[in-house]
Design an enzyme around this catalytic site. Structure first.
Site, PDB file in Angstrom:
ATOM      1  N   ARG A  85      10.774  -3.121  -9.850  1.00 54.30           N
ATOM      2  CA  ARG A  85       9.418  -2.578  -9.984  1.00 54.30           C
ATOM      3  C   ARG A  85       9.182  -2.092 -11.409  1.00 54.30           C
ATOM      4  O   ARG A  85      10.099  -1.592 -12.072  1.00 54.30           O
ATOM      5  CB  ARG A  85       9.197  -1.419  -9.004  1.00 54.30           C
ATOM      6  CG  ARG A  85       9.392  -1.771  -7.545  1.00 54.30           C
ATOM      7  CD  ARG A  85       8.422  -2.861  -7.076  1.00 54.30           C
ATOM      8  NE  ARG A  85       7.052  -2.455  -7.200  1.00 54.30           N
ATOM      9  CZ  ARG A  85       6.381  -1.757  -6.276  1.00 54.30           C
ATOM     10  NH1 ARG A  85       6.994  -1.404  -5.158  1.00 54.30           N
ATOM     11  NH2 ARG A  85       5.114  -1.428  -6.448  1.00 54.30           N
ATOM     12  N   LYS A  95       4.679   4.608   5.109  1.00 54.41           N
ATOM     13  CA  LYS A  95       4.003   3.321   5.112  1.00 54.41           C
ATOM     14  C   LYS A  95       4.010   2.657   6.487  1.00 54.41           C
ATOM     15  O   LYS A  95       3.706   1.462   6.606  1.00 54.41           O
ATOM     16  CB  LYS A  95       4.655   2.407   4.070  1.00 54.41           C
ATOM     17  CG  LYS A  95       4.559   2.973   2.655  1.00 54.41           C
ATOM     18  CD  LYS A  95       5.173   2.063   1.615  1.00 54.41           C
ATOM     19  CE  LYS A  95       5.057   2.664   0.220  1.00 54.41           C
ATOM     20  NZ  LYS A  95       5.576   1.767  -0.835  1.00 54.41           N
ATOM     21  N   ARG A 113      14.221   7.077  10.735  1.00 59.27           N
ATOM     22  CA  ARG A 113      14.850   6.390   9.612  1.00 59.27           C
ATOM     23  C   ARG A 113      14.155   6.699   8.291  1.00 59.27           C
ATOM     24  O   ARG A 113      14.697   6.385   7.231  1.00 59.27           O
ATOM     25  CB  ARG A 113      14.824   4.875   9.853  1.00 59.27           C
ATOM     26  CG  ARG A 113      15.689   4.418  11.008  1.00 59.27           C
ATOM     27  CD  ARG A 113      15.405   2.980  11.385  1.00 59.27           C
ATOM     28  NE  ARG A 113      15.481   2.065  10.241  1.00 59.27           N
ATOM     29  CZ  ARG A 113      15.173   0.778  10.298  1.00 59.27           C
ATOM     30  NH1 ARG A 113      14.753   0.249  11.450  1.00 59.27           N
ATOM     31  NH2 ARG A 113      15.283   0.009   9.241  1.00 59.27           N
ATOM     32  N   PRO A 160       0.816  -1.209   0.000  1.00 57.53           N
ATOM     33  CA  PRO A 160       0.000   0.000   0.000  1.00 57.53           C
ATOM     34  C   PRO A 160       0.855   1.266   0.000  1.00 57.53           C
ATOM     35  O   PRO A 160       1.914   1.313   0.640  1.00 57.53           O
ATOM     36  CB  PRO A 160      -0.802  -0.112   1.309  1.00 57.53           C
ATOM     37  CG  PRO A 160      -0.754  -1.555   1.670  1.00 57.53           C
ATOM     38  CD  PRO A 160       0.532  -2.076   1.156  1.00 57.53           C
ATOM     39  N   GLU A 161       0.400   2.285  -0.741  1.00 55.51           N
ATOM     40  CA  GLU A 161       1.096   3.563  -0.711  1.00 55.51           C
ATOM     41  C   GLU A 161       0.648   4.343   0.528  1.00 55.51           C
ATOM     42  O   GLU A 161      -0.308   3.986   1.223  1.00 55.51           O
ATOM     43  CB  GLU A 161       0.834   4.327  -2.003  1.00 55.51           C
ATOM     44  CG  GLU A 161       1.256   3.515  -3.231  1.00 55.51           C
ATOM     45  CD  GLU A 161       1.591   4.339  -4.460  1.00 55.51           C
ATOM     46  OE1 GLU A 161       1.892   5.539  -4.321  1.00 55.51           O
ATOM     47  OE2 GLU A 161       1.572   3.776  -5.569  1.00 55.51           O
ATOM     48  N   ASN A 173       4.734   3.122  -6.261  1.00 55.03           N
ATOM     49  CA  ASN A 173       5.018   3.046  -7.685  1.00 55.03           C
ATOM     50  C   ASN A 173       4.097   3.921  -8.530  1.00 55.03           C
ATOM     51  O   ASN A 173       4.518   4.541  -9.506  1.00 55.03           O
ATOM     52  CB  ASN A 173       4.925   1.586  -8.157  1.00 55.03           C
ATOM     53  CG  ASN A 173       5.618   1.370  -9.483  1.00 55.03           C
ATOM     54  OD1 ASN A 173       6.488   2.142  -9.880  1.00 55.03           O
ATOM     55  ND2 ASN A 173       5.232   0.326 -10.188  1.00 55.03           N
TER      56      ASN A 173
END
Length: 275
Positions: free
Chosen positions: A263, A52, A125, A2-3, A166
């Site tokens: 990808r 995410k 991070r 999931p974005e 993506n």
């Protein structure tokens, strides 16, 4: 995977169903039994996302950290019969249950109870999140221009920009005519600012509608329907994503395809020549 808008939307659903309440927390599968015991019987203060990563804050400085990964799913649903717990279907890692809602988590890459220090470490991070207020795009730009990797790779790197997947990657580069294989170190500051500003503008519509919208005409139609209070179904239409071999919506040239860092990448071979 999931974005980022999906995680922000999920955080809002958890808040609406369980926020400032004390849901039952269990692990029907058993793999999160110790964590469920720590959270059960404590107040759920609120939920939020960074990129995410999803965080659900409970009382006593305990936070549930979830990363859905590639196969994780977490659905928040009203109970078919209020007050009656539904049967467990499948391998449910975590269940939140109230008198009116149930939320079953299946297949996450990470599901842990963490303290504030670990929350700070996890977020630290990550790159800046376009869906979070007061983020500094220069942090991402410094990482982009310090790398010889392609802009396409860097936009998918969560330590550079958090939450971009993506579809947004392919579409936003098309919108600003940037060749996806251009080295990050060659990207101009003004070009990066327009890309960042576009992500800040587009991604909240994903949170609001649950669908990725990157075409201006689709966005205007959705906005008009929402302002009028009419129901709206967002079409799954994109400029280049999954349109290999088809004509570019802007110039008519062929949309190209390549696999970059594992990808699928799509771009226009003509109007994305800013290398």
């Amino acid at each position: 995977m999931p974005e980022g808008h999906t995680l922000h939307r999920l955080a809002g659903s958890i808040d609406a169903a369980f926020g400032e309440s004390t849901p039952q927390v269990s692990s029907p599968q058993g793999r999160f039994a110790d964590g469920a015991t720590l959270l059960d019987g404590t107040e759920l203060m609120g939920s939020w996302a960074h990129g995410k990563l999803l965080f659900v804050d409970f009382a006593d400085e305990r936070t549930l950290y979830v990363h859905l990964g590639l196969i994780g799913k977490w659905f928040v649903l009203p109970l078919p019969v209020p007050g009656e717990e539904p049967e467990v279907a499948g391998a449910v890692r975590l269940r939140l249950l109230s008198e009116e809602h149930v939320a079953d988590l299946r297949g996450p890459m990470a599901c842990q109870v963490v303290d504030p220090a670990e929350v700070s470490r996890l977020v630290g991070r990550q790159g800046p999140d376009p869906l979070q207020p007061d983020q500094d795009p220069d942090v991402a730009y410094a990482r982009i221009t310090g790398s010889g990797r392609s802009v396409a790779e860097l936009l998918m790197d969560q330590t550079v920009v958090a939450g971009v997947g993506n579809i947004y990657r392919c579409e936003v580069l098309w919108r600003h005519r940037v060749h996806p294989l251009r080295p990050g170190r060659t990207l101009k500051r003004a070009t990066w600012q327009t890309i960042w500003d576009d992500l800040v503008a587009l991604m909240p519509w994903g949170v609001r509608t649950g669908s990725i919208i990157t075409l201006d005409d689709v966005l205007e139609d959705v906005r008009a329907h929402l302002e009028a209070g009419d129901p709206v179904e967002v079409p799954r239409e994109f400029a280049v994503y999954q349109r290999a071999g088809e004509p570019c919506l802007r110039c008519g040239s062929r949309v190209r395809h390549s696999v970059v860092a594992g990808r699928n990448l799509f771009w226009c071979g003509n109007c994305q020549r800013r290398t």
